[in-house]
Design a protein around this motif. Sequence first.
Motif, PDB file in Angstrom:
ATOM      1  N   ASP A   1     -13.440 -10.104  -9.859  1.00 19.16           N
ATOM      2  CA  ASP A   1     -13.789 -10.935 -10.357  1.00 19.16           C
ATOM      3  C   ASP A   1     -12.495 -11.548 -11.533  1.00 19.16           C
ATOM      4  O   ASP A   1     -11.648 -10.642 -11.871  1.00 19.16           O
ATOM      5  CB  ASP A   1     -15.056 -11.243 -11.185  1.00 19.16           C
ATOM      6  CG  ASP A   1     -15.185  -9.849 -12.241  1.00 19.16           C
ATOM      7  OD1 ASP A   1     -14.216  -9.494 -12.769  1.00 19.16           O
ATOM      8  OD2 ASP A   1     -16.443  -9.371 -12.567  1.00 19.16           O
ATOM      9  N   ASP A   2     -12.609 -12.462 -12.553  1.00 17.64           N
ATOM     10  CA  ASP A   2     -11.830 -12.586 -13.580  1.00 17.64           C
ATOM     11  C   ASP A   2     -11.546 -11.539 -14.417  1.00 17.64           C
ATOM     12  O   ASP A   2     -10.409 -11.264 -15.079  1.00 17.64           O
ATOM     13  CB  ASP A   2     -12.146 -14.081 -14.074  1.00 17.64           C
ATOM     14  CG  ASP A   2     -13.499 -14.038 -14.899  1.00 17.64           C
ATOM     15  OD1 ASP A   2     -14.339 -13.212 -14.345  1.00 17.64           O
ATOM     16  OD2 ASP A   2     -13.870 -14.919 -15.641  1.00 17.64           O
TER      17      ASP A   2
ATOM     18  N   LEU B   1      -6.946 -21.301 -14.499  1.00 16.37           N
ATOM     19  CA  LEU B   1      -8.001 -21.214 -13.423  1.00 16.37           C
ATOM     20  C   LEU B   1      -9.295 -21.279 -14.279  1.00 16.37           C
ATOM     21  O   LEU B   1     -10.188 -21.839 -13.455  1.00 16.37           O
ATOM     22  CB  LEU B   1      -7.884 -19.555 -13.014  1.00 16.37           C
ATOM     23  CG  LEU B   1      -6.661 -19.075 -12.269  1.00 16.37           C
ATOM     24  CD1 LEU B   1      -6.503 -17.785 -11.947  1.00 16.37           C
ATOM     25  CD2 LEU B   1      -6.787 -19.861 -10.868  1.00 16.37           C
ATOM     26  N   ASP B   2      -9.421 -21.327 -15.446  1.00 12.89           N
ATOM     27  CA  ASP B   2     -10.666 -21.835 -16.245  1.00 12.89           C
ATOM     28  C   ASP B   2     -10.753 -23.090 -15.860  1.00 12.89           C
ATOM     29  O   ASP B   2     -11.860 -23.621 -15.849  1.00 12.89           O
ATOM     30  CB  ASP B   2     -10.611 -21.460 -17.511  1.00 12.89           C
ATOM     31  CG  ASP B   2     -10.779 -19.781 -17.929  1.00 12.89           C
ATOM     32  OD1 ASP B   2     -11.093 -19.164 -17.172  1.00 12.89           O
ATOM     33  OD2 ASP B   2     -10.190 -19.663 -19.233  1.00 12.89           O
TER      34      ASP B   2
ATOM     35  N   TRP C   1     -11.697 -20.511  -9.705  1.00 13.17           N
ATOM     36  CA  TRP C   1     -11.336 -19.270  -9.306  1.00 13.17           C
ATOM     37  C   TRP C   1     -10.690 -19.175  -7.736  1.00 13.17           C
ATOM     38  O   TRP C   1     -10.115 -18.332  -7.561  1.00 13.17           O
ATOM     39  CB  TRP C   1     -12.366 -18.319  -9.671  1.00 13.17           C
ATOM     40  CG  TRP C   1     -12.065 -16.851  -9.172  1.00 13.17           C
ATOM     41  CD1 TRP C   1     -12.512 -15.982  -8.473  1.00 13.17           C
ATOM     42  CD2 TRP C   1     -11.237 -16.132 -10.193  1.00 13.17           C
ATOM     43  NE1 TRP C   1     -11.783 -14.883  -8.767  1.00 13.17           N
ATOM     44  CE2 TRP C   1     -11.052 -14.799  -9.541  1.00 13.17           C
ATOM     45  CE3 TRP C   1     -10.542 -16.497 -11.460  1.00 13.17           C
ATOM     46  CZ2 TRP C   1     -10.376 -13.758 -10.253  1.00 13.17           C
ATOM     47  CZ3 TRP C   1      -9.699 -15.457 -11.993  1.00 13.17           C
ATOM     48  CH2 TRP C   1      -9.512 -14.219 -11.491  1.00 13.17           C
TER      49      TRP C   1
ATOM     50  N   ALA D   1      -7.292 -18.382  -7.500  1.00 20.81           N
ATOM     51  CA  ALA D   1      -6.657 -17.180  -8.021  1.00 20.81           C
ATOM     52  C   ALA D   1      -5.634 -16.365  -7.228  1.00 20.81           C
ATOM     53  O   ALA D   1      -4.622 -15.957  -7.857  1.00 20.81           O
ATOM     54  CB  ALA D   1      -7.742 -16.087  -8.395  1.00 20.81           C
TER      55      ALA D   1
END
Length: 738
Positions: A251-252, A285-286, A290, A293
Amino acid sequence: MAPAEHFILAARVDDVRSQGRLLIQADGHAVVLFADGDHIYAVDNRCPHMGFPLNQGSLKDGILTCHWHHARFDLATGGTFDPWADNVRVFPVQVRDGEVWIDLSPREDVRAHQRERLQEGLEREIPLVIAKAVVTLLSAGDDPSESFRIGLEFGSQYGPAAGGAGFTIHTCMMNIMPVLDAEDRPRALYHGLSAIARDAAGAPARFVLRPLPISRPAFPSLKRWFRQFVEVRDAEGAERCITTAVRTGADDQQMAEMLFTAATDHRYLSIGHIVDFTNKAFEALDIAGWQHAEAVLSSLARAYAEADRSEESNAWRHPIDLVEILESAFGDLPSAIESGRGQRGQWAGRSSLVTSVLGEDPQAIADVLLEALRQGCDPVDLAGVVTYAAALRIARFPTSNEFTDWDTALHTFTYANAVQQALRRTPSAEVVRGVFDAAMSVYLDRFLNVPPARVPEPNGAEDPEAVLTKLPEIFDRQQQVNEAATLVAQYLANGDANRLLAALGKALLREDRNFHTIQAVEAAFCQFEDLRGSPEGTHVLVAAGRYLAAHAPTMRAQGQTYQFATRLNRGERLYEETERVLATILFMDIVGSTERAAALGDRRWRDLLASYQNLVKQEVTRHRGRNINFAGDGWLATFDGTVRAIRCAQAVIEAARRIGLTLRAGIHTGEIEIAGDGVAGMAVHVGARVASSAQPGEVLVTGTVRDMVSGSGIRLEDRGTHTLKGVPGEWQLFAVTR
């Protein structure tokens, strides 16, 4: 065919055929009817390129050619043969009992079409197409994030992507957009998208490496491998770790941990750009989601592997070994953070810590940072203190320094800001190393505050509205650094901070794109949100105002392209002559004329000049230009089309060569003032200075001209930035090639 009730009577068939073309007004539309063979066609009279009336164009073999810039259209479908022009709208036609009926009902999804045009403008780097698409989309209520996403996807496929200036500018513009006035938001988006296109111009497609062929490698292994590959500068190995991690579900927060840890394994990578680029990638990406990514983050790998490492630089090793101090401090970091964890929220040493970070002893700086962590200072707050100290270096930057040293202070500030944002995503001990690196950079920048410029102390006596009026006037003049700082401070004493942010944003967007200035203002806006209402917040915006004033005014040539787009969107007629008109200026002069005249003698030289002037007049007439004047060996003409000006210059240079003369030419597009039979204005001055910068036999053009001819088939080579005598700012110039 549309239902009959949508058709309206336009004209009689005989009237159209007798004239060949007929201009009509129908339901507020200017429509030109063409008779071509057995058919009658209805076309919007406004050329989609720059609004010239198409009823003045030429028609041959079913192709309609605009008179102004030679945009060509298939008369039947409206499709253009020139991507820079866009399709012209055509209307369905019915012939009934000798009458022409046309259907004016909408036929396309305007937003979908403009998104396609935006994509095309990015692909071919045509700024005017990008500007028109952005202005149209946002005026139609389109979400700016959709255009941002298109730019992000395109940028991820070409050029350095997240590892380049264009990507960072693109994200900075989206970040500042909420504080801008509504009228400035399309301009910000245009700046970002044009920067993406510029970065990608001429670059091959980038193919993302496939992930490892294993189902779910453990994330800790991928993180460890990534750091190893960066260590040995293996870009492909590093990229494969990124793609594998994203594809297998990292994940981020995990990806931030992987990347920012590697970015702080070495000291102050590439003068801070690596951490800043990475931070901007996550912020992008925010906004876009995502799902992008893998493409975005993988594009950082090469920048990581090829980054300069400050531990290899003399300044970080001598006369004091800063790296040794830092490595010793890093050994104590985990315990210092753990010791302070139970005291979070109780730490109150911000003011004294700022003073210490600005001190003269790097060992003491490292010690006081560790002690703040032990006393409960949150790592994010610690980064905020160092970032504020870096901002003070800019706020106190005296103009007696070398101009390039503004960037030295700027790099520290934007790096420190990026480290703080990184810690918000992944507050690990490894990333806290970046705070210490930033503090050492603040220490190294101490010479930039000798002597320190005075930070203005506002007294609130000046009317805020008067300050907002003065601020853009300050940015219209050079060397107004201290004056800008004073106005910013005075306004914040009792004015609405949001209006000041909007005013500074407007001033930034007026200028030609400058990567570092955009970074400075965006980082200052970010820091101000944490410090709003405090003296520190004022100091941060003072720093932004000073940096912006130091880099203004530029020539604002990029803004001309955007203005064309907004004026076209409002329906203005750019082609109509007024006291000020848009024109392309062509200056030419003879190289070595004095020596040639001396060699030939007066009589033969006069004869040669007469031959030269005759051929010039012939070519200018042939290319539909206007001769303004001859002055000795120099010559000035104006054109209402950039392509024709370039073709004319090439033709004159070739014709002059055949009679034994070598010429050079400069071309610029801008607004000129009509003064009797002559012309005046800054654009004329620019054209003359560009010509004087050209090499023998060369046609040199400005970036504005490049924007106007993008996609026309004219080939240009970048000749870098130039300072033009008597003209503010630096100019990007391009040479026309065969």
